[in-house]
Scaffold this active site. Structure first.
Site, PDB file in Angstrom:
ATOM      1  N   GLU A  47       0.838  -1.200   0.000  1.00  0.00           N
ATOM      2  CA  GLU A  47       0.000   0.000   0.000  1.00  0.00           C
ATOM      3  C   GLU A  47       0.876   1.253   0.000  1.00  0.00           C
ATOM      4  OE1 GLU A  47      -4.347   0.411   1.674  1.00  0.00           O
ATOM      5  OE2 GLU A  47      -2.990   0.986   3.286  1.00  0.00           O
ATOM      6  N   HIS A  83       5.613 -27.847   2.660  1.00  0.00           N
ATOM      7  CA  HIS A  83       4.750 -28.933   2.164  1.00  0.00           C
ATOM      8  C   HIS A  83       3.693 -28.392   1.207  1.00  0.00           C
ATOM      9  CE1 HIS A  83       6.623 -31.550   5.112  1.00  0.00           C
ATOM     10  NE2 HIS A  83       6.525 -30.525   5.938  1.00  0.00           N
ATOM     11  N   LYS A 109     -12.684   2.440  -3.705  1.00  0.00           N
ATOM     12  CA  LYS A 109     -13.824   2.651  -2.800  1.00  0.00           C
ATOM     13  C   LYS A 109     -14.904   3.459  -3.510  1.00  0.00           C
ATOM     14  CE  LYS A 109     -11.062   2.836   1.442  1.00  0.00           C
ATOM     15  NZ  LYS A 109     -10.519   3.702   2.472  1.00  0.00           N
TER      16      LYS A 109
HETATM   17  O1  F6P Z   1      -7.296   0.306   2.504  1.00  0.00           O
HETATM   18  C1  F6P Z   1      -7.370   1.678   2.595  1.00  0.00           C
HETATM   19  C2  F6P Z   1      -7.328   2.123   4.027  1.00  0.00           C
HETATM   20  O2  F6P Z   1      -7.545   3.480   4.042  1.00  0.00           O
HETATM   21  C3  F6P Z   1      -6.023   1.750   4.743  1.00  0.00           C
HETATM   22  O3  F6P Z   1      -4.992   2.628   4.442  1.00  0.00           O
HETATM   23  C4  F6P Z   1      -6.468   1.762   6.160  1.00  0.00           C
HETATM   24  O4  F6P Z   1      -5.561   1.123   7.012  1.00  0.00           O
HETATM   25  C5  F6P Z   1      -7.791   1.039   6.035  1.00  0.00           C
HETATM   26  O5  F6P Z   1      -8.349   1.513   4.814  1.00  0.00           O
HETATM   27  C6  F6P Z   1      -8.758   1.266   7.161  1.00  0.00           C
HETATM   28  O6  F6P Z   1      -9.034   2.636   7.315  1.00  0.00           O
HETATM   29  P1  F6P Z   1      -9.672   3.211   8.635  1.00  0.00           P
HETATM   30  O7  F6P Z   1      -8.729   2.939   9.752  1.00  0.00           O
HETATM   31  O8  F6P Z   1      -9.855   4.670   8.382  1.00  0.00           O
HETATM   32  O9  F6P Z   1     -10.983   2.516   8.846  1.00  0.00           O
END
Ligand code: F6P
Length: 507
Positions: free
Chosen positions: A327, A358, A476
């Site tokens: 990330e 294994h 998202k």
């Molecule tokens: O996967 C994207 C992200 O923003 C990560 O960087 C982060 O750790 C995760 O989602 C959870 O985000 P939050 O802690 O704001 O719920």
């Protein structure tokens, strides 16, 4: 061709952590020359800025302060430090009572990504060090996935009257997390209104007041949700999610293992911070990890790194490092938006080494693709809770694991001309060994901090921003559209996506 000549020893030792890079096929002179070529001219200033909490995450217009979050001199330490400690002590001593007056027995951490992986990994690894006198047993569970898969398993084994949910979310808005919270809430309120005959208002009030803790960088959102201020823990926006296990996000580590263990974890990481800041290049563990990694990526064109722990307590390390590294450095443009013309962060994968032997090791031994690897091993393990005979047998098991780690690593490095290998075993796969004399909270913290600094250094070399995640944010956003299409039953993407959206119609 299998390697004939023996490789010289290259090791750095720090507080019981032995970093062995002998099998990288790089001499100190070569790595020094490579550093001169690839480390940015202002590396020392940038590293000092990270240590002081003044390094800039440009795209998000924030500082980067996860190092401060574990430093004992810092105002950032745990945000609400004393509240954190009090909460853990109340929960672990049985003095936190649920809405119907019963002591809490179970804690469920609901969070995802950085709000799940670090706490899950560390609680699992350090459970045996739980040091607080704990007359009262509390179990900590982890729920992350949006499909509710883990809730299916946890809800049947916990009691709504004796369970506290930690809503761990830096943004306090992540869909995955709140999908799980919504289900947990319905489940709890049904119980309170049914079994306990509370009115809907009393049930909701009881749940909010007694069964929730919020951990977030957005206190207002916790208040809006209805979490009482006394049950809110904050941390600074400048602590990135994937770097946040040292902050109040580590609450579940402390509820599992005690405050003392959490402190020792932070101290071990802070030791690694000092080492990274001060040690010269060829004795600097994170710097060597970073430079060897970039060399393998650019000069040897190897696109992946296998993380292979030979101790079950490190079971969740590969997933944790996937987020930390991929990330952070899975990007193709610089922090200022220009295209990068070299490869950047590798694909991180891996799994528990002894079982991997294994499963996927045949490919590592003789498969077509090149790979790098980090082997992680613990040399000694105390098992004081068992009888002397069981202890002796467990000590032999530890030796067995070390022996297998060394054997497979050696073979992957040197290759073989033996008949058993059917004469096709070139070896030559560059790898590190991180060996711990004992696993302790300090040494665990040090290893995780070393990986953080490796990722930071590689990000500087590739000139990208290791502290944002625009691709994930975009994903998202697009998911909002696909969810709306599923609700409205009208896909407008392409034949494939629309066809599956069509199949989500009620049958
Ligand atoms: O996967 C994207 C992200 O923003 C990560 O960087 C982060 O750790 C995760 O989602 C959870 O985000 P939050 O802690 O704001 O719920």
């Amino acid at each position: 061709m299998p390697r004939k000549e023996l490789l010289p020893l290259q090791q750095v030792t720090l507080n019981g952590l032995i970093f062995d890079w002998s099998y990288q096929f790089l001499s100190p002179e070569k790595i020094t020359a490579f550093a001169a070529k690839r480390l940015p001219a202002n590396f020392n200033e940038q590293r000092a800025a990270l240590m002081q909490g003044t390094f800039k995450n440009i795209s998000e217009n924030r500082k980067v302060t996860h190092v401060l979050s574990r430093s004992s001199h810092s105002p950032f330490r745990n945000g609400d430090d004393s509240r954190f400690v009090q909460m853990v002590r109340r929960l672990r001593s049985g003095n936190w009572l649920g809405a119907t007056g019963k002591p809490i027995t179970d804690i469920v951490n609901i969070g995802v990504g950085g709000s799940d992986l670090g706490p899950l990994m560390t609680s699992f690894a350090l459970k045996e060090f739980a040091s607080d006198v704990q007359q009262h047993q509390v179990n900590t569970h982890f729920v992350s996935s949006m499909d509710g898969g883990q809730l299916y398993a946890v809800l049947p084994i916990v009691n709504p009257e004796t369970t506290v949910f930690i809503i761990a979310s830096k943004s306090f808005g992540t869909l995955d997390t709140f999908a799980n919270v919504d289900t947990a809430k319905i489940w709890a309120l049904e119980h309170f209104t049914g079994q306990n005959k509370l009115s809907p208002d009393q049930a909701e009030h009881g749940w909010l007041e007694h069964h929730l803790i919020g951990v977030s960088a957005s206190p207002q959102k916790m208040t809006d949700y209805g979490i009482p201020p006394a049950h809110q823990l904050t941390f600074d926006q400048s602590v990135g999610g994937r770097f946040s296990m040292w902050s109040t996000i580590g609450l579940a580590i402390a509820t599992s293992c005690g405050v003392e263990v959490f402190r020792r974890l932070q101290q071990g990481a802070a030791e690694m911070d000092r080492h990274f800041a001060e040690a010269p290049l060829t004795e600097n563990i994170p710097l060597l990890m970073a430079l060897c990694g970039v060399y393998n990526r650019e000069e040897r064109e190897i696109n992946n790194l296998a993380v292979l722990p030979y101790d079950g307590r490190f079971r969740h390390l590969p997933s944790y490092l996937q987020q930390l590294d991929m990330e952070s450095n899975g990007k193709q443009c610089t922090a200022s938006g220009e295209a990068i013309d070299t490869p950047t962060g590798p694909i991180i994968w891996g799994g528990f080494g002894p079982n991997g032997q294994h499963a996927f090791f045949q490919h590592l031994h003789q498969g077509y693709d090149a790979f790098c690897a980090d082997f992680i091993v613990v040399l000694h393990r105390k098992a004081k809770q068992f009888s002397p005979a069981v202890q002796a047998s467990l000590a032999e098991q530890q030796e067995l694991s070390v022996a297998n780690c060394l054997a497979h690593r050696h073979l992957m490095t040197y290759g073989s001309e033996s008949e058993q290998a059917r004469n096709h075993y070139p070896g030559n796969n560059p790898n590190n060994l991180l060996a711990l004399v004992h696993l302790t909270p300090e040494s665990f913290g040090a290893i995780i901090a070393a990986y953080e600094h490796k990722v930071f250094t590689q990000g500087l070399i590739w000139q990208l921003n290791s502290f944002d995640q625009p691709g994930v944010e975009l994903g998202k956003k697009v998911a909002e559209g696909t969810l709306a299409a599923i609700h409205n039953k009208n896909g407008h993407f392409d034949a494939s996506t629309d066809s599956i959206i069509g199949l989500t119609r009620d049958i």
